[in-house]
Design a protein around this motif. Structure first.
Motif, PDB file in Angstrom:
ATOM      1  N   SER A  11      40.366  -8.699  43.710  1.00  0.00           N
ATOM      2  CA  SER A  11      39.375  -9.346  42.859  1.00  0.00           C
ATOM      3  C   SER A  11      38.043  -8.616  42.931  1.00  0.00           C
ATOM      4  O   SER A  11      37.665  -8.087  43.982  1.00  0.00           O
ATOM      5  N   THR A  12      37.317  -8.592  41.843  1.00  0.00           N
ATOM      6  CA  THR A  12      35.971  -8.007  41.866  1.00  0.00           C
ATOM      7  C   THR A  12      35.081  -8.730  42.859  1.00  0.00           C
ATOM      8  O   THR A  12      34.138  -8.150  43.394  1.00  0.00           O
ATOM      9  N   LYS A  13      35.392 -10.011  43.084  1.00  0.00           N
ATOM     10  CA  LYS A  13      34.501 -10.812  43.923  1.00  0.00           C
ATOM     11  C   LYS A  13      34.565 -10.440  45.403  1.00  0.00           C
ATOM     12  O   LYS A  13      33.768 -10.933  46.206  1.00  0.00           O
ATOM     13  N   GLN A 135      42.101 -11.321  36.887  1.00  0.00           N
ATOM     14  CA  GLN A 135      41.234 -10.221  37.313  1.00  0.00           C
ATOM     15  C   GLN A 135      41.834  -8.851  37.011  1.00  0.00           C
ATOM     16  O   GLN A 135      43.060  -8.696  36.967  1.00  0.00           O
ATOM     17  N   SER A 173      34.556  -9.564  34.405  1.00  0.00           N
ATOM     18  CA  SER A 173      34.512  -8.836  35.666  1.00  0.00           C
ATOM     19  C   SER A 173      33.233  -8.014  35.771  1.00  0.00           C
ATOM     20  O   SER A 173      32.664  -7.864  36.852  1.00  0.00           O
ATOM     21  N   TYR A 176      30.628 -10.236  37.026  1.00  0.00           N
ATOM     22  CA  TYR A 176      30.819 -10.546  38.451  1.00  0.00           C
ATOM     23  C   TYR A 176      30.404  -9.406  39.376  1.00  0.00           C
ATOM     24  O   TYR A 176      30.113  -9.615  40.542  1.00  0.00           O
ATOM     25  N   PHE A 203      28.568 -19.430  36.565  1.00  0.00           N
ATOM     26  CA  PHE A 203      28.349 -18.465  37.627  1.00  0.00           C
ATOM     27  C   PHE A 203      26.941 -17.874  37.527  1.00  0.00           C
ATOM     28  O   PHE A 203      26.204 -17.785  38.516  1.00  0.00           O
TER      29      PHE A 203
END
Lengths: 318, 318, 318
Positions: A11-13, A135, A173, A176, A203
């Motif tokens: 995930s980018t997170k 994602q 993404s 993010y 977000f």
């Protein structure tokens, strides 16, 4: 020396600003390897398994090219979804067995969090190459790298994102990842039907990031440092007359760009339909083919980092 | 040292006699590399993209084998025509992006001059592996190389070409290359329905090359130095009874060959249906499996020449 | 030094006890190469042609992985059966031409003895990767190797084989190899509909090997040193109610295993449907994922032995 802290890329997170800065310094070295046509054996005899349950020629092949450019090999299953095996074997059993024959798995699967599920059941690194509506982290990394290369900075940027913000997962993404930098402003331009989903907006609100929503190119373009255009896919529209009405209205032409900053960076994840006019290609700041080139360098860097966590080797070619 | 003067291989017509002689001396070196089982890294980490919009197992795999035998890698898309991408992305955009992930492109596409169009839009070398009804230049080069190897000369030859001269594109290309040599005579043997097209006949008239047209094997076979047999495909006939009438009449048997020169070279682009009887295989001058072997050496040479234009390296193995 | 005495691997019946012992010592060296992550170039630039006329993702990919792990390359045709070529070209012509572009052929073809037919028409090594209802010799070799590794011996063993003994071809081959060792006893457990075929039973009678047939797990399990479970495929049953009746009855659970020897080796050729319960996976003697790992090492050893018959090289890595 930066030590990659993750077994997998899901995930980018998962990334911090520090991660990105370190990754990008490796990406730059990879770019030099390719451009100097140096022979690299950094991943000699490492094997990547491309498991594409959903077809994707371009993502698959840029990963495979990245592997070969570092001396590695590839096993490909590009039509797994039609395999009788996939019908009744559990994803976990399948992943466990597959992981025996390779050193790293790149997986595209229509289920949300399927890549994470896979990563948890095997001991080898897993790269998420799109898990359904969720994602596509390697795509976002190269988008950010492209901004860095084109604009020479990642702070203090006004980023305009255009068109299909609802289904264009690369745009979520991008948000993010870019929020990790200082003083970022977003402008979202789309028809009402394709507007940025609520979860992304929440977000931004939560992180206190500036953004505005608008539905006309000309009004805002003078402020943008980066213009990220996405594909307008006919099949996304429930009302086709809406598509017909919009499709010419939103084309990026030289005329639209007259009001833009001279050094605006024009990006597009490609392939395009007709949302960027072909005359735009000739502008020095039309970055989309360079962006496609960055697919290769970013994927080389990620494969290298994942396969060298425990046994970092110096860059060398022989 | 011969410097390959072309970025791409698009058409048989681009070559001079001097080119062919130089290419063939490289082909011979490639043959030695394979036969001596020497490990060669001449194209180490170079990547060939096989883009087959029309299926062709054998052409595709002989190119891929050639690449591997020189230490290179391959990215394959063998079903591009069914990819959703191919439906709406322009051939130029597609080629530009593809060319990023490879060092050379081998393309088969049903449109006439599609390979040339592709070559013009990318900076990397392009090999035409058949552009519709037009050209298949690498096939013709190996046919000519086979004649050189089998007959020890390329001048003063009588070449008989048999069967499907209308759709058998390799026969046209053979004519376009062999005319470069001295004192070549052609005999064309075919049913009326499958005779050599007017454009080839005009070419020969214009170049003042000797040829005759005939429709019976036995009459002429005593003069031929080379006999080039092509496949008789049922689907080429509008009148199936015509096919049934011909199919046994034109089979090359030991009996038909009784009147031939002892050292006649028998060629066939393969695969065959039944137009060459299996007893013929045992003759020392039945060259068709050696011809298939030459596919490999010629393609190795061409890949090598195209990828080493600007940075010629000596042959070496380590 | 053991010299591999065969050009091809066609049938389990070609091997002697001495062959197996020598092969397994090479398999062990291959396992070490992989586990130590040493770079091996034992088969550098050798090319394997995977010719799968019937699909098989896992067998194909474990062969391809084996080839890459030794530095070799692979040409793949995974959909040959749909190729127009396969319709009218003879298997022999096809094999002869294919063999030109590779150094070894791995073939799966639905016809019984097709692999042997292929082997006879080409000069290069051929591996049978399943010829219809006949043989799958590389699978049996890895099953026997797994028994050796898990039980530390190949003599004095009681082997129980469970479920689909009629269509589960790996079970027949296991019998054909294990009889080479001393004091082997078999127990065959299956529903009547899926019992071991007469030809295998006759073979055992002729060789005077002990076996019993039974249809209940619990009765015999205390004697078994090895338990070989096969898949229960719904499509094998003519009477689906029979399948429904059996499918839960024959599941291997921790409960069933209570009566077993503590060190019983539990094997399964994978993939499984539900015939082995997932709790069993955690037992130290659940060997099926290690068995899948042995696919790789055994195939590496066989490729190495076949490609080095005339030019044995010492093991080395650089």
């Amino acid at each position: 020396m930066y030590k990659f802290p993750y077994k997998d890329i899901i995930s980018t997170k998962q990334f911090t600003r520090n991660d990105l800065e370190n990754i990008f310094s490796i990406v730059k070295e990879m770019e030099e390897i390719v451009k100097s046509a140096k022979v690299s054996r950094l991943l000699e005899w490492k094997i990547m398994w491309s498991l594409f349950y959903e077809p994707s020629t371009r993502t698959r092949l840029s990963f495979e090219s990245a592997m070969h450019k570092l001396g590695g090999d590839v096993l490909t299953v590009s039509d797994w979804s039609t395999s009788s095996l996939s019908k009744w074997e559990s994803l976990e059993d399948n992943a466990k067995i597959n992981s025996i024959y390779c050193d790293i798995l790149t997986i595209r699967h229509p289920e949300v969090w399927s890549a994470e599920k896979t990563a948890k059941s095997v001991s080898k690194p897993v790269i998420n190459a799109w898990d359904g509506a969720n994602q596509h982290p390697t795509q976002s990394l190269l988008d950010v790298y492209t901004i860095l290369k084109e604009n020479k900075r990642l702070d203090n940027l006004h980023i305009a994102i255009v068109w299909d913000l609802k289904y264009g997962r690369t745009t979520h993404s991008l948000v993010y990842l870019m929020w990790l930098f200082e003083n970022i402003t977003f402008t979202f331009i789309s028809p009402e039907e394709l507007k940025m989903p609520e979860k992304v907006i929440s977000f931004l609100d939560e992180k206190n990031i500036k953004y505005s929503k608008i539905n006309d190119y000309k009004q805002w373009i003078k402020d943008a440092d980066v213009l990220y255009v996405t594909r307008l896919q006919k099949e996304r529209f429930t009302d086709l007359s809406e598509y017909e009405r919009l499709k010419n209205d939103f084309i990026l032409t030289l005329d639209v760009l007259k009001n833009a900053k001279k050094d605006i960076t024009i990006m597009h994840p490609l392939p395009r339909v007709n949302e960027v006019s072909h005359d735009v290609d000739k502008l020095p700041n039309a970055a989309f083919f360079r962006q496609a080139e960055n697919w290769l360098y970013v994927r080389m860097a990620l494969l290298y980092l994942l396969l060298n966590q425990s046994e970092w080797k110096e860059f060398s070619s022989d």
